[in-house]
Design a protein around this motif. Structure first.
Motif, mmCIF file in Angstrom:
data_model
loop_
_atom_site.group_PDB
_atom_site.id
_atom_site.type_symbol
_atom_site.label_atom_id
_atom_site.label_comp_id
_atom_site.label_asym_id
_atom_site.label_seq_id
_atom_site.Cartn_x
_atom_site.Cartn_y
_atom_site.Cartn_z
ATOM 1 N N TYR A 61 -100.137 -44.148 -19.446
ATOM 2 C CA TYR A 61 -101.305 -45.169 -19.695
ATOM 3 C C TYR A 61 -102.690 -44.422 -19.329
ATOM 4 C CZ TYR A 61 -104.216 -49.338 -19.523
ATOM 5 O OH TYR A 61 -105.035 -50.518 -19.556
ATOM 6 N N ARG A 62 -102.613 -43.733 -18.364
ATOM 7 C CA ARG A 62 -103.741 -42.589 -17.846
ATOM 8 C C ARG A 62 -105.142 -43.497 -17.411
ATOM 9 N NH1 ARG A 62 -105.918 -37.028 -20.527
ATOM 10 N NH2 ARG A 62 -106.010 -38.542 -22.477
ATOM 11 N N ASP A 63 -105.081 -44.603 -17.644
ATOM 12 C CA ASP A 63 -106.558 -45.164 -17.259
ATOM 13 C C ASP A 63 -106.395 -46.694 -16.395
ATOM 14 O OD1 ASP A 63 -109.297 -44.994 -16.507
ATOM 15 O OD2 ASP A 63 -109.831 -45.728 -18.577
ATOM 16 N N PHE A 64 -105.163 -46.590 -15.601
ATOM 17 C CA PHE A 64 -104.685 -47.913 -14.850
ATOM 18 C C PHE A 64 -106.046 -48.284 -13.864
ATOM 19 C CE2 PHE A 64 -102.670 -50.550 -11.895
ATOM 20 C CZ PHE A 64 -102.207 -51.626 -12.743
ATOM 21 N N LYS A 65 -106.594 -49.449 -14.068
ATOM 22 C CA LYS A 65 -107.675 -49.887 -13.185
ATOM 23 C C LYS A 65 -107.822 -51.339 -13.453
ATOM 24 C CE LYS A 65 -111.236 -48.029 -15.976
ATOM 25 N NZ LYS A 65 -112.438 -47.188 -16.203
ATOM 26 N N THR A 66 -108.616 -51.978 -12.195
ATOM 27 C CA THR A 66 -108.734 -53.392 -12.610
ATOM 28 C C THR A 66 -109.541 -53.735 -13.608
ATOM 29 O OG1 THR A 66 -110.534 -53.229 -10.922
ATOM 30 C CG2 THR A 66 -108.520 -53.768 -9.983
ATOM 31 N N SER A 67 -110.528 -53.003 -14.320
ATOM 32 C CA SER A 67 -111.337 -53.487 -15.345
ATOM 33 C C SER A 67 -110.403 -53.387 -16.483
ATOM 34 C CB SER A 67 -112.527 -52.488 -15.535
ATOM 35 O OG SER A 67 -112.110 -51.370 -15.719
ATOM 36 N N ASN A 68 -109.355 -52.809 -16.726
ATOM 37 C CA ASN A 68 -108.398 -52.646 -17.692
ATOM 38 C C ASN A 68 -107.276 -53.712 -17.700
ATOM 39 O OD1 ASN A 68 -110.024 -50.746 -19.088
ATOM 40 N ND2 ASN A 68 -108.769 -49.271 -18.339
ATOM 41 N N ILE A 69 -107.411 -54.860 -16.496
ATOM 42 C CA ILE A 69 -106.497 -55.525 -16.448
ATOM 43 C C ILE A 69 -106.915 -56.753 -16.763
ATOM 44 C CG2 ILE A 69 -104.439 -56.580 -14.766
ATOM 45 C CD1 ILE A 69 -104.732 -54.215 -13.310
ATOM 46 N N LEU A 70 -106.587 -57.532 -17.917
ATOM 47 C CA LEU A 70 -107.238 -58.744 -18.164
ATOM 48 C C LEU A 70 -106.511 -59.963 -17.959
ATOM 49 C CD1 LEU A 70 -108.738 -57.632 -21.746
ATOM 50 C CD2 LEU A 70 -109.812 -57.248 -19.367
ATOM 51 N N LEU A 71 -106.809 -61.244 -17.785
ATOM 52 C CA LEU A 71 -106.309 -62.221 -17.550
ATOM 53 C C LEU A 71 -106.390 -63.515 -18.482
ATOM 54 C CD1 LEU A 71 -107.409 -62.233 -13.921
ATOM 55 C CD2 LEU A 71 -105.180 -61.659 -14.618
ATOM 56 N N ASP A 72 -105.122 -64.247 -18.885
ATOM 57 C CA ASP A 72 -105.072 -65.066 -19.548
ATOM 58 C C ASP A 72 -105.492 -66.473 -18.749
ATOM 59 O OD1 ASP A 72 -102.993 -66.122 -18.433
ATOM 60 O OD2 ASP A 72 -101.474 -65.555 -20.178
#
Length: 376
Positions: free
Chosen positions: A207-218
């Protein structure tokens, strides 16, 4: 919570907003030469589909730019969700009258990510990477790509709409209600499942760019990974790593990757450990406003993670001690293993999933022990 959108809270963010852009920039090797000439990349929807032909498993809609104007009400300001270094993201609705023969569940809410203004080789390449990867991968913990636009200079992606936005916008907001402990653990597990799927896909993906801004929530706080612009195919055969330009976000990137440019699945595991720390402490991965020794979260917290009493002292104070102590300590130990300086000593993502699953219900049964795989 409904649609928790605030102007300035990024839906996608190419530069981590854990600090200002000058404080937490995307990392990039300045001496790296272009791997391909810009002219070799597809310049229209037909060429994109030809490129996708061999790997595509998910049908994507090739939108015209005029159709995107209709979807977003001509990109009106009140449709804006947020933005970052890549451009802006707008909310919109797709209905069957958009185009003859279009079969969708209507009205379909979508997020429209506009790359216009970034016509550089790297910007085009990141856009194309998302089209390719999300066009061949499908999993409950990956955001769904609906379609794209490749017309003239316009590079746009159309995703499923994630009503609760990013984990970052919740975790570090001064106005939202703090995420409860078990919601944080649900997010941690969902994100881990997404990474585990990528690492164990038929053709492994880093993935190479795992961070909280790239985790979205339904709407139910189910976590989905987004923004695959920096994703890379994993090593194949007897290769141990992928050599690539150093790109990512300071504070999250694994130290060995920064030093050598050697990318492995263990690089993602390190980044996962940083996010786990953010969920645990409520602190940002990089925060220049804190004392020097506390600015880089992983460096500051690492030695305390194996000390049960000290760990409780760094838990997010907004939780008001409303959390199961044993689960917190076990989560801290898991983060400790993920952040090991030796990448070979870090756990696999599937073992992280196996470790997190019993922690979801630890309040009801504190005697639950961790499954084998990752000893903590």
């Amino acid at each position: 919570m409904g649609n928790c959108w605030f102007k300035g809270n990024p839906y996608f963010n190419r530069v981590s907003s854990n600090a200002t852009k000058s404080e937490s920039p995307k990392m990039q090797s300045p001496s790296e030469k272009k791997e391909k000439d810009d002219s070799m990349l597809p310049s229209n929807a037909k060429e994109v589909e030809e490129l996708r032909r061999e790997s595509a498993r998910n049908p994507l809609i090739a939108f015209t730019f005029e159709e995107l104007k209709r979807i977003t009400k001509n990109f009106r300001q009140d449709s804006l969700l947020g933005g970052g270094g890549f451009g802006r993201v707008y909310k919109g609705y797709i209905t069957s009258d958009l185009r003859e023969g279009l079969t969708i569940e209507e009205p379909l809410r979508v997020a429209v990510k506009v790359h216009d203004g970034d016509n550089s080789f790297q910007g085009h390449r990141e856009w194309l990477a998302e089209v390719i990867f999300l066009g061949q991968l499908s999993h409950p913990n990956l955001v769904k790509l609906i379609g794209y636009c490749c017309e003239d200079d316009h590079r746009v992606l159309v995703y499923e709409f994630m009503p609760l936005g990013s984990v970052e916008s919740h975790l570090f907001s001064r106005v939202m209600v703090p995420l409860p402990w078990f919601t944080r653990m649900k997010i941690a597990l969902g994100a881990a499942k997404g990474l585990a799927f990528l690492h164990e896909a038929e053709k492994p993906v880093i993935y190479r760019d795992f961070k909280t801004s790239n985790i979205l929530l339904d709407e139910e706080y189910n976590a989905k990974l987004s923004d695959f612009g920096l994703a890379k195919d994993g090593p194949v055969g007897d290769k141990s790593h992928v050599s690539t330009r150093i790109m990512g976000t300071y504070g999250y990137a694994a130290p060995e990757y920064i030093m050598t440019g050697h990318l492995t699945a263990m690089s993602d595991v390190y980044s996962y450990g940083v996010v786990l720390l953010e969920l645990l402490t409520g602190r940002k991965s990089l925060d220049k406003s804190r004392p020097v020794r506390e600015q880089t979260l992983a460096d500051w917290a690492f030695p305390m993670l194996i000390q049960k009493k000290k760990v409780l002292g760094i838990v997010d104070p907004r939780l008001a001690e409303d959390y199961p102590v044993k689960a917190v300590q076990k989560t801290a130990m898991l983060a400790y293993h993920c952040l090991n300086r030796n990448p070979k000593a870090r756990p696999l993502m599937r073992d992280i999933v196996a470790t997190l699953e019993p922690l979801q219900q630890m309040e009801e049964d504190p005697s639950i022990s961790l499954v084998s795989g990752t000893e903590v």
